[in-house]
Structure formats: C-alpha cells, structure tokens
Design an enzyme around this catalytic site. Sequence first.
Site, PDB file in Angstrom:
ATOM      1  N   GLY A 238       0.828  -1.198   0.000  1.00 45.70           N
ATOM      2  CA  GLY A 238       0.000   0.000   0.000  1.00 45.70           C
ATOM      3  C   GLY A 238       0.863   1.249   0.000  1.00 45.70           C
ATOM      4  O   GLY A 238       1.912   1.270   0.637  1.00 45.70           O
TER       5      GLY A 238
ATOM      6  N   GLY B 125      -0.047   5.366   0.151  1.00 45.73           N
ATOM      7  CA  GLY B 125      -0.969   6.481   0.118  1.00 45.73           C
ATOM      8  C   GLY B 125      -0.267   7.805   0.276  1.00 45.73           C
ATOM      9  O   GLY B 125       0.972   7.891   0.273  1.00 45.73           O
TER      10      GLY B 125
ATOM     11  N   PHE C 123      -0.146   9.742   2.899  1.00 46.72           N
ATOM     12  CA  PHE C 123       0.458   9.989   4.202  1.00 46.72           C
ATOM     13  C   PHE C 123       1.292   8.817   4.721  1.00 46.72           C
ATOM     14  O   PHE C 123       2.069   8.985   5.660  1.00 46.72           O
ATOM     15  CB  PHE C 123      -0.629  10.326   5.233  1.00 46.72           C
ATOM     16  CG  PHE C 123      -1.393  11.563   4.883  1.00 46.72           C
ATOM     17  CD1 PHE C 123      -0.826  12.815   5.046  1.00 46.72           C
ATOM     18  CD2 PHE C 123      -2.680  11.472   4.379  1.00 46.72           C
ATOM     19  CE1 PHE C 123      -1.531  13.967   4.720  1.00 46.72           C
ATOM     20  CE2 PHE C 123      -3.396  12.611   4.049  1.00 46.72           C
ATOM     21  CZ  PHE C 123      -2.813  13.865   4.223  1.00 46.72           C
TER      22      PHE C 123
ATOM     23  N   VAL D  92       2.560   0.996   3.257  1.00 41.87           N
ATOM     24  CA  VAL D  92       2.455  -0.236   4.053  1.00 41.87           C
ATOM     25  C   VAL D  92       3.235  -1.337   3.357  1.00 41.87           C
ATOM     26  O   VAL D  92       3.067  -1.570   2.152  1.00 41.87           O
ATOM     27  CB  VAL D  92       0.982  -0.657   4.234  1.00 41.87           C
ATOM     28  CG1 VAL D  92       0.897  -1.935   5.066  1.00 41.87           C
ATOM     29  CG2 VAL D  92       0.174   0.455   4.887  1.00 41.87           C
TER      30      VAL D  92
ATOM     31  N   ASP E  39     -12.321   8.258   7.901  1.00 43.05           N
ATOM     32  CA  ASP E  39     -11.909   7.887   6.536  1.00 43.05           C
ATOM     33  C   ASP E  39     -12.354   6.466   6.215  1.00 43.05           C
ATOM     34  O   ASP E  39     -11.585   5.660   5.691  1.00 43.05           O
ATOM     35  CB  ASP E  39     -10.396   8.024   6.374  1.00 43.05           C
ATOM     36  CG  ASP E  39      -9.977   8.075   4.895  1.00 43.05           C
ATOM     37  OD1 ASP E  39     -10.847   8.363   4.039  1.00 43.05           O
ATOM     38  OD2 ASP E  39      -8.804   7.811   4.597  1.00 43.05           O
TER      39      ASP E  39
END
Length: 382
Positions: free
Chosen positions: A37, A39, A41, A44, A153
């Site tokens: 992952g 994103g 911010f 992962v 979120d």
Amino acid sequence: MAEKKYFTVPSGQDLQVLRGSRLSSRSSDYIVEDLVGNGAFAKVAKCVKSATKEMVALRVVKIHTKSDLQREHEILLKLRYFNPDECNFVKWHCSFMYKRHLCQEFELLDMSLREFVTMRPTRSLHLKEIETILYQLATTLEVLKRLQVAHSDLKLENIMLVDHVRQPLRVKVIDFGSACNASNTAHGAYIQTRWYRAPETILGLPCSEAIDMWSLGCIAAELFLGHPLYPGSCEYQMLQFMIQTQGQLPGYFLSAGLKTSLFYWRTWINMWTFKKPHEYGTVPFPYNNCMIGSLDGLKEIHQRPDRHLSKTEAVVDEADLENFVELVKQMLHLDSTKRITPSQVREHPFMTQRKLIAKEDESNTVHTQPQETRNATFALTT
C-alpha cells in the site's frame, strides 16, 4: 511514544521502502517482502519480523505533524482495551521510530474490500454478503462511538478481508491515521474521502461519530450497486447528488454551516437556494453521474436470483431488499442528529429478519454466514 519523540519528516526525505529493505526497531529487524500500500500519508509493507519469523504489516508514516501522530497513538492505545478480533479492527502490535519516520506494526491482513469486489464480474455483492459485512462494521463503529472517536476515513480501501479463502467475508477496519476525538473536530475540517463525505463535513457543521455512519451508508449502497452512490468530482457535485436523491437539506441545518454560503444563496432566515453551476464557479465535468433518482431507486436494482434458495428464503430475499433500502436511508439521513446509530444498525430488521425466518425453516439448507463471523461475542468492557 511520548509526543516529544515524534518528528515531522521534511519534504523530500521520504523513506525508501523496497523489497529486501531492512528496517529496525530496538527489539527486531523487519525485512520487506513487498509493498502492499502507498498512500499520501503512509506506505504499508509486508514484512518478515526477524525476532519471531512471523509475517506482519509495517505502516511507515511519510509526512505528519507531531500532534497528529500523538492523536493517532492515543486512539490506538484506547482501542487496546477491546478485542480486535471481536470488534473487527486491525490488531496493532507496537510502534517505533526509524530514520525519523514513525513505523507501526500491525497484523497482516489479506486484501481490501475494494480489491475483493473488483474480482466480482458485477463489482457488487449479494444482500446476504452485505448483511454480514455491515454487521461487523457496525460493531466496530459502536466501539468508536463509545470512545467518542470518529474514524473519519471509512471507505472500501480501509476495510480489509482477514482471509477471503479461509474466512469468507470476515473483515476488519484499518488506518486510524485520520481518526479523531469527535468533540475536538474543528468545524470545516477537511476530512473523509470525497465519495464518502457527510453533508455536515462539506458544509462545515460540527461533526460527530455520525460521519462514519454516513460513510457506512455510502459503502452499503456501493456494495449493492457495484459503483459509488455519489461519485462527485467536487463537493458541489456531491451536494447536487444528495439533493437529487434525498431533496433539499433542512434550512436550520444549512444555517449552521460555516461553508454553506459557498454552495447556497441565503434568501431569508433559514431559507437557502442552491447555487447553479455557473454561480458556484468552475465545476468539473462529471465523469460519473448519480445513477438513481432517489434512494428508493435502489429497489429497482435486481440482483441475479440464487437458484439454490428455498421458497422461504426467496421470500426473505424480497423482504431483505425492502429492509436494506430502509436501512440505507436511515444511514444517509441528511441531519446527523437523526441518523441511525451503530447499535440500532445491529438490531435493524435487515440484520435480524433472515435469522428469524431461518429458525422457522426446518430445511435450513442455506446458512447466511459463518457462526463465528455473524455472532461473535461483542465485549465492550474495559
């Protein structure tokens, strides 16, 4: 993890996390096997934890403020009082600093709900499957509500399947990086992903845990439709779609918003007129449209019938659709104070009717979901 130990990572100093990379804490090394992952911010990575040889998920925060990191850490500590397997949120193991980056070790999960539905030809789920998922997510939101915390979120990408082969439809909520104490949320704060953003967030009203229930309602509709319910390309279009499907927002609601005048003309006390596109300003051409004229239009969406259903279950399926639409309407109530609560979702007829009918059906040839998934003990004691 005191606040003084956190650092804001300067722009341009993003930590490279590549296959074979080694990240270290005081207790163990973490060998990156894959980046799962990435994103805005955080990223992962799937890692092998050298100290235990187990596979874990390591979340590496990119750029954040000390206060944001401290807030997330405090919320993760609060969640430790609850069983993550029973309450359906990701298990957090520990956090550490590595090269001025905050690293958080979590249990490794399977795939996101977004990835899962993409595997389906119609990108949609059957009502029985949606029921299973909503029950688990309502359980998670009930925990957060009791803590007076908003996830802020909730979306398909932040809902993970534990193991889609061995534990079908068993899900957990992840990513508490945007979570906050609902009472401390600043009016007009830029939170929630646009397609799942509540009207009070858009208009700059005080927010509560109810913003997560709005997101859950959008998720429920999307799982049924196979596409987002409100796929607006800007907040103006989001409001357009809400008005299209639910009518005008209440005047008293609009009058309390800090940002209402961006989208409406005030004509009298508690009376507002929604601006036309040219009055609002530049509105991007919608690459998607709201495909239904009202939330009741969900009833016109016909799913493929299951040939293996008994006559009793076929009747339940029809009633399920009615109950499902009513539940979505209560989840997406425009006034957040009148929105259904997580505990009420768990007791809604959409969740309970099939179970009651199944008891009357002696054949009981089809089970709606695994017993351990649907009827997990819900422990809320600290």
